[in-house]
Motif scaffolding. Sequence first.
Motif, mmCIF file in Angstrom:
data_model
loop_
_atom_site.group_PDB
_atom_site.id
_atom_site.type_symbol
_atom_site.label_atom_id
_atom_site.label_comp_id
_atom_site.label_asym_id
_atom_site.label_seq_id
_atom_site.Cartn_x
_atom_site.Cartn_y
_atom_site.Cartn_z
ATOM 1 N N MET A 1 -27.101 -46.075 -23.649
ATOM 2 C CA MET A 1 -27.433 -44.861 -22.933
ATOM 3 C C MET A 1 -26.488 -43.752 -23.360
ATOM 4 O O MET A 1 -25.314 -43.971 -23.568
ATOM 5 N N GLY A 2 -26.991 -42.549 -23.480
ATOM 6 C CA GLY A 2 -26.173 -41.408 -23.848
ATOM 7 C C GLY A 2 -25.564 -40.738 -22.634
ATOM 8 O O GLY A 2 -26.098 -40.824 -21.522
ATOM 9 N N HIS A 3 -24.442 -40.110 -22.855
ATOM 10 C CA HIS A 3 -23.769 -39.367 -21.787
ATOM 11 C C HIS A 3 -23.548 -37.944 -22.258
ATOM 12 O O HIS A 3 -23.222 -37.699 -23.416
ATOM 13 N N PHE A 4 -23.700 -37.010 -21.331
ATOM 14 C CA PHE A 4 -23.372 -35.619 -21.621
ATOM 15 C C PHE A 4 -21.893 -35.439 -21.306
ATOM 16 O O PHE A 4 -21.469 -35.625 -20.159
ATOM 17 N N ILE A 5 -21.123 -35.105 -22.328
ATOM 18 C CA ILE A 5 -19.663 -35.033 -22.212
ATOM 19 C C ILE A 5 -19.174 -33.690 -22.727
ATOM 20 O O ILE A 5 -19.637 -33.202 -23.753
ATOM 21 N N GLY A 6 -18.205 -33.113 -22.023
ATOM 22 C CA GLY A 6 -17.518 -31.925 -22.505
ATOM 23 C C GLY A 6 -18.073 -30.630 -21.975
ATOM 24 O O GLY A 6 -19.073 -30.588 -21.248
ATOM 25 N N THR A 7 -17.379 -29.561 -22.349
ATOM 26 C CA THR A 7 -17.766 -28.205 -21.987
ATOM 27 C C THR A 7 -17.910 -27.406 -23.275
ATOM 28 O O THR A 7 -17.042 -27.465 -24.145
ATOM 29 N N HIS A 8 -19.011 -26.694 -23.383
ATOM 30 C CA HIS A 8 -19.314 -25.925 -24.591
ATOM 31 C C HIS A 8 -19.832 -24.555 -24.173
ATOM 32 O O HIS A 8 -20.689 -24.469 -23.295
ATOM 33 N N GLN A 9 -19.331 -23.504 -24.797
ATOM 34 C CA GLN A 9 -19.821 -22.159 -24.506
ATOM 35 C C GLN A 9 -20.688 -21.664 -25.651
ATOM 36 O O GLN A 9 -20.373 -21.884 -26.821
ATOM 37 N N ASN A 10 -21.788 -21.021 -25.303
ATOM 38 C CA ASN A 10 -22.690 -20.432 -26.284
ATOM 39 C C ASN A 10 -23.200 -19.097 -25.777
ATOM 40 O O ASN A 10 -23.216 -18.837 -24.567
ATOM 41 N N ASP B 1 -24.262 -12.760 -20.810
ATOM 42 C CA ASP B 1 -24.302 -12.917 -22.261
ATOM 43 C C ASP B 1 -23.725 -14.224 -22.779
ATOM 44 O O ASP B 1 -23.974 -14.606 -23.920
ATOM 45 N N MET B 2 -22.954 -14.939 -21.975
ATOM 46 C CA MET B 2 -22.389 -16.223 -22.372
ATOM 47 C C MET B 2 -22.705 -17.254 -21.298
ATOM 48 O O MET B 2 -22.805 -16.920 -20.118
ATOM 49 N N VAL B 3 -22.866 -18.510 -21.731
ATOM 50 C CA VAL B 3 -23.099 -19.602 -20.791
ATOM 51 C C VAL B 3 -22.177 -20.759 -21.147
ATOM 52 O O VAL B 3 -21.742 -20.886 -22.295
ATOM 53 N N ALA B 4 -21.880 -21.584 -20.158
ATOM 54 C CA ALA B 4 -21.084 -22.790 -20.370
ATOM 55 C C ALA B 4 -21.961 -23.995 -20.069
ATOM 56 O O ALA B 4 -22.522 -24.103 -18.972
ATOM 57 N N PHE B 5 -22.099 -24.871 -21.062
ATOM 58 C CA PHE B 5 -22.768 -26.154 -20.878
ATOM 59 C C PHE B 5 -21.689 -27.141 -20.465
ATOM 60 O O PHE B 5 -20.695 -27.303 -21.183
ATOM 61 N N ILE B 6 -21.853 -27.780 -19.315
ATOM 62 C CA ILE B 6 -20.861 -28.731 -18.824
ATOM 63 C C ILE B 6 -21.537 -30.091 -18.642
ATOM 64 O O ILE B 6 -22.511 -30.218 -17.891
ATOM 65 N N GLY B 7 -21.004 -31.096 -19.349
ATOM 66 C CA GLY B 7 -21.545 -32.439 -19.250
ATOM 67 C C GLY B 7 -21.296 -33.035 -17.882
ATOM 68 O O GLY B 7 -20.237 -32.851 -17.295
#
Length: 158
Positions: free
Chosen positions: A1-10, A115-121
């Motif tokens: 199973m996959g896990h969403f990990i980390g924080t990424h800004q785009n 204008d910016m978003v943070a993806f948080i696992g």
Amino acid sequence: MGHFIGTHQNKLDAKGRVSVPASFRSVLKKMSHAGEGALVAPVILRPSIKYPCIEGWTELGFEALSAPLANYDQFSAEHDDFVMALFGDATPMETDKEGRILLPADLITYAGLTDMVAFIGNDKFFQIWEPAAGVRRLAEARERVNAAKLTLRAGGAA
């Protein structure tokens, strides 16, 4: 199973498109009916019930989330409320060939995105936050874990 990990800004462009982090796209593909070899990554977006952010679910994860609905009488008020809360605001979509998704305007407004978003696992799903709000939520979570002296137990028992 996959896990969403980390924080990424785009960057969120003027049309409401944002690139999904590559590691998140990989999990979305892996946890889809098409599998890892899929050309696009399917995702189900919905507003969080608890926080001012957008949740992103895999196809299989969203199916698992809704599976307990079978335990309710199909015509009960509880079933109706759960179905409405889970499915009423959900938006299924796929990434384009560049790995971007188009965030619906109502979800952009709900999460206060600019204008910016943070993806948080968040393990089985991810959240899309306004970056400063996401930083505050991460700090709040760490603070609450530390204040309560929470620890993980072997075997996943709560």
